[in-house]
Design an enzyme around this catalytic site. Structure first.
Site, mmCIF file in Angstrom:
data_model
loop_
_atom_site.group_PDB
_atom_site.id
_atom_site.type_symbol
_atom_site.label_atom_id
_atom_site.label_comp_id
_atom_site.label_asym_id
_atom_site.label_seq_id
_atom_site.Cartn_x
_atom_site.Cartn_y
_atom_site.Cartn_z
ATOM 1 N N ASP A 64 9.342 -7.829 -3.744
ATOM 2 C CA ASP A 64 8.292 -6.444 -4.498
ATOM 3 C C ASP A 64 7.284 -7.268 -4.492
ATOM 4 O O ASP A 64 7.532 -7.919 -6.048
ATOM 5 C CB ASP A 64 8.983 -5.129 -4.762
ATOM 6 C CG ASP A 64 8.011 -3.968 -5.090
ATOM 7 O OD1 ASP A 64 6.776 -4.631 -4.871
ATOM 8 O OD2 ASP A 64 8.529 -2.742 -5.128
ATOM 9 N N ARG A 111 -2.111 2.460 -18.533
ATOM 10 C CA ARG A 111 -1.840 1.511 -17.429
ATOM 11 C C ARG A 111 -3.170 0.937 -17.312
ATOM 12 O O ARG A 111 -4.199 1.781 -17.198
ATOM 13 C CB ARG A 111 -1.021 1.604 -16.391
ATOM 14 C CG ARG A 111 0.227 1.699 -16.421
ATOM 15 C CD ARG A 111 0.587 1.175 -15.257
ATOM 16 N NE ARG A 111 0.032 2.099 -14.255
ATOM 17 C CZ ARG A 111 0.461 2.330 -13.107
ATOM 18 N NH1 ARG A 111 1.125 0.788 -12.746
ATOM 19 N NH2 ARG A 111 -0.002 2.227 -12.792
ATOM 20 N N PHE A 127 10.381 -0.529 -9.670
ATOM 21 C CA PHE A 127 9.234 1.086 -9.213
ATOM 22 C C PHE A 127 10.674 1.605 -8.739
ATOM 23 O O PHE A 127 11.568 1.571 -8.034
ATOM 24 C CB PHE A 127 8.607 0.589 -8.199
ATOM 25 C CG PHE A 127 7.867 1.890 -8.037
ATOM 26 C CD1 PHE A 127 6.327 2.263 -8.933
ATOM 27 C CD2 PHE A 127 8.122 2.835 -6.596
ATOM 28 C CE1 PHE A 127 5.788 3.732 -8.440
ATOM 29 C CE2 PHE A 127 6.865 4.178 -6.401
ATOM 30 C CZ PHE A 127 5.859 4.060 -7.491
ATOM 31 N N TYR A 133 -2.938 -1.428 -0.626
ATOM 32 C CA TYR A 133 -4.381 -0.801 -1.652
ATOM 33 C C TYR A 133 -4.408 -0.992 -2.357
ATOM 34 O O TYR A 133 -5.315 0.177 -3.048
ATOM 35 C CB TYR A 133 -2.950 0.768 -0.783
ATOM 36 C CG TYR A 133 -2.226 1.234 -1.730
ATOM 37 C CD1 TYR A 133 -1.420 1.543 -3.078
ATOM 38 C CD2 TYR A 133 -0.753 1.580 -0.734
ATOM 39 C CE1 TYR A 133 -0.194 2.011 -2.878
ATOM 40 C CE2 TYR A 133 0.487 1.615 -1.393
ATOM 41 C CZ TYR A 133 0.541 1.939 -2.095
ATOM 42 O OH TYR A 133 1.642 2.288 -2.400
ATOM 43 N N LYS A 134 -3.654 -1.502 -3.431
ATOM 44 C CA LYS A 134 -3.441 -1.759 -5.031
ATOM 45 C C LYS A 134 -4.266 -3.319 -4.694
ATOM 46 O O LYS A 134 -6.448 -2.726 -4.489
ATOM 47 C CB LYS A 134 -2.933 -2.544 -5.559
ATOM 48 C CG LYS A 134 -1.033 -1.219 -5.542
ATOM 49 C CD LYS A 134 -0.226 -1.746 -5.797
ATOM 50 C CE LYS A 134 0.840 -0.812 -5.815
ATOM 51 N NZ LYS A 134 0.538 0.591 -6.350
HETATM 52 C C1 LIG Z 1 6.119 -2.039 -7.135
HETATM 53 C C2 LIG Z 1 6.410 -0.799 -6.364
HETATM 54 N N1 LIG Z 1 7.673 -0.901 -4.877
HETATM 55 C C3 LIG Z 1 6.444 0.098 -4.926
HETATM 56 C C4 LIG Z 1 5.825 1.436 -4.213
HETATM 57 C C5 LIG Z 1 5.880 2.258 -3.338
HETATM 58 O O1 LIG Z 1 5.258 2.237 -1.954
HETATM 59 P P1 LIG Z 1 4.837 3.104 -0.627
HETATM 60 O O2 LIG Z 1 4.256 3.941 -1.377
HETATM 61 O O3 LIG Z 1 3.744 2.214 -0.418
HETATM 62 O O4 LIG Z 1 6.049 3.031 -0.198
HETATM 63 C C6 LIG Z 1 4.941 0.730 -5.524
HETATM 64 C C7 LIG Z 1 3.317 2.082 -5.756
HETATM 65 O O5 LIG Z 1 3.184 2.378 -7.049
HETATM 66 C C8 LIG Z 1 4.663 -0.121 -6.315
HETATM 67 O O6 LIG Z 1 4.278 -0.166 -7.865
#
Ligand SMILES: Cc1ncc(COP(=O)(O)O)c(C=O)c1O
Length: 424
Positions: free
Chosen positions: A208, A383, A133, A233-234
């Site tokens: 992650d 998705r 991400f 939150y997911k």
């Molecule tokens: C794999 C991954 N890492 C990090 C994040 C971002 O997280 P945050 O907005 O809590 O920093 C996301 C958000 O969807 C994600 O899917």
């Protein structure tokens, strides 16, 4: 000679029968889902647990309204990031006292990567996946610059078309940052095997877990991982903007020096001394005052999660994703250019299925208008997240039926479906 396919065709009745036999079916009632909506975006924002509003109301009215400042002690506010971290721990294969809540995943990743890199002081390279991400990569740019002194640290990126993990690993790599379940494709790494390879090269790994926590069984200790971060939150249904979590393996906790040294990570915050002294254990990863109303939303959800068996979640998740893929193969791919990009091998799949399709954006908007909510990731992926606590097999059937109809009628060509909002 051709062989005849003797498998019975799947119909909605088959899906309803699977729902009737589903050991997790009772959990659907524990969520407040709008009538007529098939929600397949719990991999972006989890649904609202029924108990959450009352729980959060209690924190607001009683703990804040009546308890006021006394609640820092009386309601245990000060220790909430560790106490709620303990509720996350069993979901990710961590022990009590090993997980603490953070801020956003981005901030927690920064904390963890800096701590990991400092445990490998002679090494100057950070490796990560190009497909991480993007926020993870953005945060790494800053880590490289800050830890590099006059000469920024190097970054090496692993990609599907090369270089591979083994090609980037050498004795200069300090840390490897990997996403366990890929946010675009749903591809899942073998955490234990990858960690073993990273360790064999003398490096540490930061996982992650944003698309893993609550989606698939995770065994951080069993995999001998070093650090992990994730969002809540997911799949964990903590609510929009609910706090991230950080885990550090016990053997690293005493020596770990996270990036942000705030007072809530201090050994004796109420001594108000001038110098920083890290708290023992995972507490040192805390920074400042926790967002307690968001923490309350997460606590409400995790109390429900304490009743959930992750093995059952995984079993149902695979049933749902396999059903979805089978229906795409049977009903969509023969007629339209729709490709399943998620691994078909179940051991390599998280709890989502992504389809590559041109004009994915307007197609998804048309689907959302029909009440089937998924999302779109540029340039061409739609998705679908499968959240076994509230997704039914009949939902899968209905989603495919709606998508088939949208592709057949080409309703997605209507210009309004191509108008983009700030968030896709
Ligand atoms: C794999 C991954 N890492 C990090 C994040 C971002 O997280 P945050 O907005 O809590 O920093 C996301 C958000 O969807 C994600 O899917």
């Amino acid at each position: 000679m051709t062989t005849t396919d003797t498998r019975p065709a799947i119909d909605r009745g088959t899906c309803e029968a699977l729902d009737a036999a589903d050991p997790l079916a009772q959990f659907r009632e524990r969520f407040d889902l709008p009538e007529g909506v098939v929600y397949l975006d719990g991999n972006s924002l989890g649904a609202l647990p029924r108990d959450t509003p009352e729980f959060v109301q209690h924190v607001i009215r009683e703990e804040w309204g009546t308890g006021l400042i006394r609640s820092w002690n009386d309601a245990g506010w000060f220790d909430k990031p560790q106490a709620v971290g303990d509720l996350v721990a069993p979901i990710v294969g961590a022990g009590a006292g090993e997980v603490v809540l953070g801020d956003s995943t981005s901030a927690s990743l920064f904390q963890a990567v800096v701590a990991a890199a400092r445990l490998r002081p002679g090494r100057r390279t950070i490796a990560a996946e190009r497909g991480n991400f993007p926020t993870d990569l953005y945060m790494l740019e800053s880590v490289q610059e800050l830890l590099g002194g006059a000469e920024p640290r190097q970054r090496r990126l692993i990609a599907d078309d090369g270089p591979t993990l083994d090609e980037v690993l050498d004795d200069d790599v300090a840390v490897v940052v990997l996403t366990h379940v890929d946010y675009r494709t749903g591809r899942m790494h073998d955490m234990a095997e990858v960690t073993r390879r990273v360790h064999a090269a003398g490096a540490l790994v930061v996982w992650d877990l944003c698309h893993s926590a609550g989606a698939v069984p995770v065994d951080l200790r069993g995999a001998d991982a070093d650090f992990a971060v994730g969002c809540t939150y997911k799949y964990l249904n903590g609510g929009p903007g609910s706090p991230s979590f950080i885990w550090a393996a016990r053997q690293h906790q005493a020596d770990a020096r996270p990036a942000l040294t705030g007072w809530h990570g201090h050994a004796r915050p109420f001594d108000f001394t001038v110098g920083y002294a890290p708290a023992a254990g995972i507490t040192r990863f805390r920074v400042g005052t926790p967002q307690l109303l968001s923490v309350a939303g997460l606590e409400a959800s995790l109390r429900m999660w304490a009743e959930v068996d992750m093995a059952e979640v995984r079993e149902k998740s695979l049933r749902l994703t396999e059903l979805f893929i089978a229906l795409v193969d049977a009903r969509l791919s023969p007629h339209w250019d729709v490709e399943v990009v998620t691994p078909r091998e179940s051991a390599r799949r998280g709890s989502q299925v992504s389809l590559r399709v041109s004009d994915g954006y307007p197609i998804m908007q048309a689907l959302i208008e029909r009440g089937v909510i998924g999302d779109f990731r540029a340039p061409d992926l739609i998705r679908f997240g499968f959240t076994p606590l509230y997704t039914s097999h009949a939902d899968v059937w209905d989603a495919i039926a709606a998508l088939e109809d949208i592709l057949r009628t080409e309703v997605w060509r209507e210009p309004r479906f191509s108008q983009r909002g700030a968030v896709t």
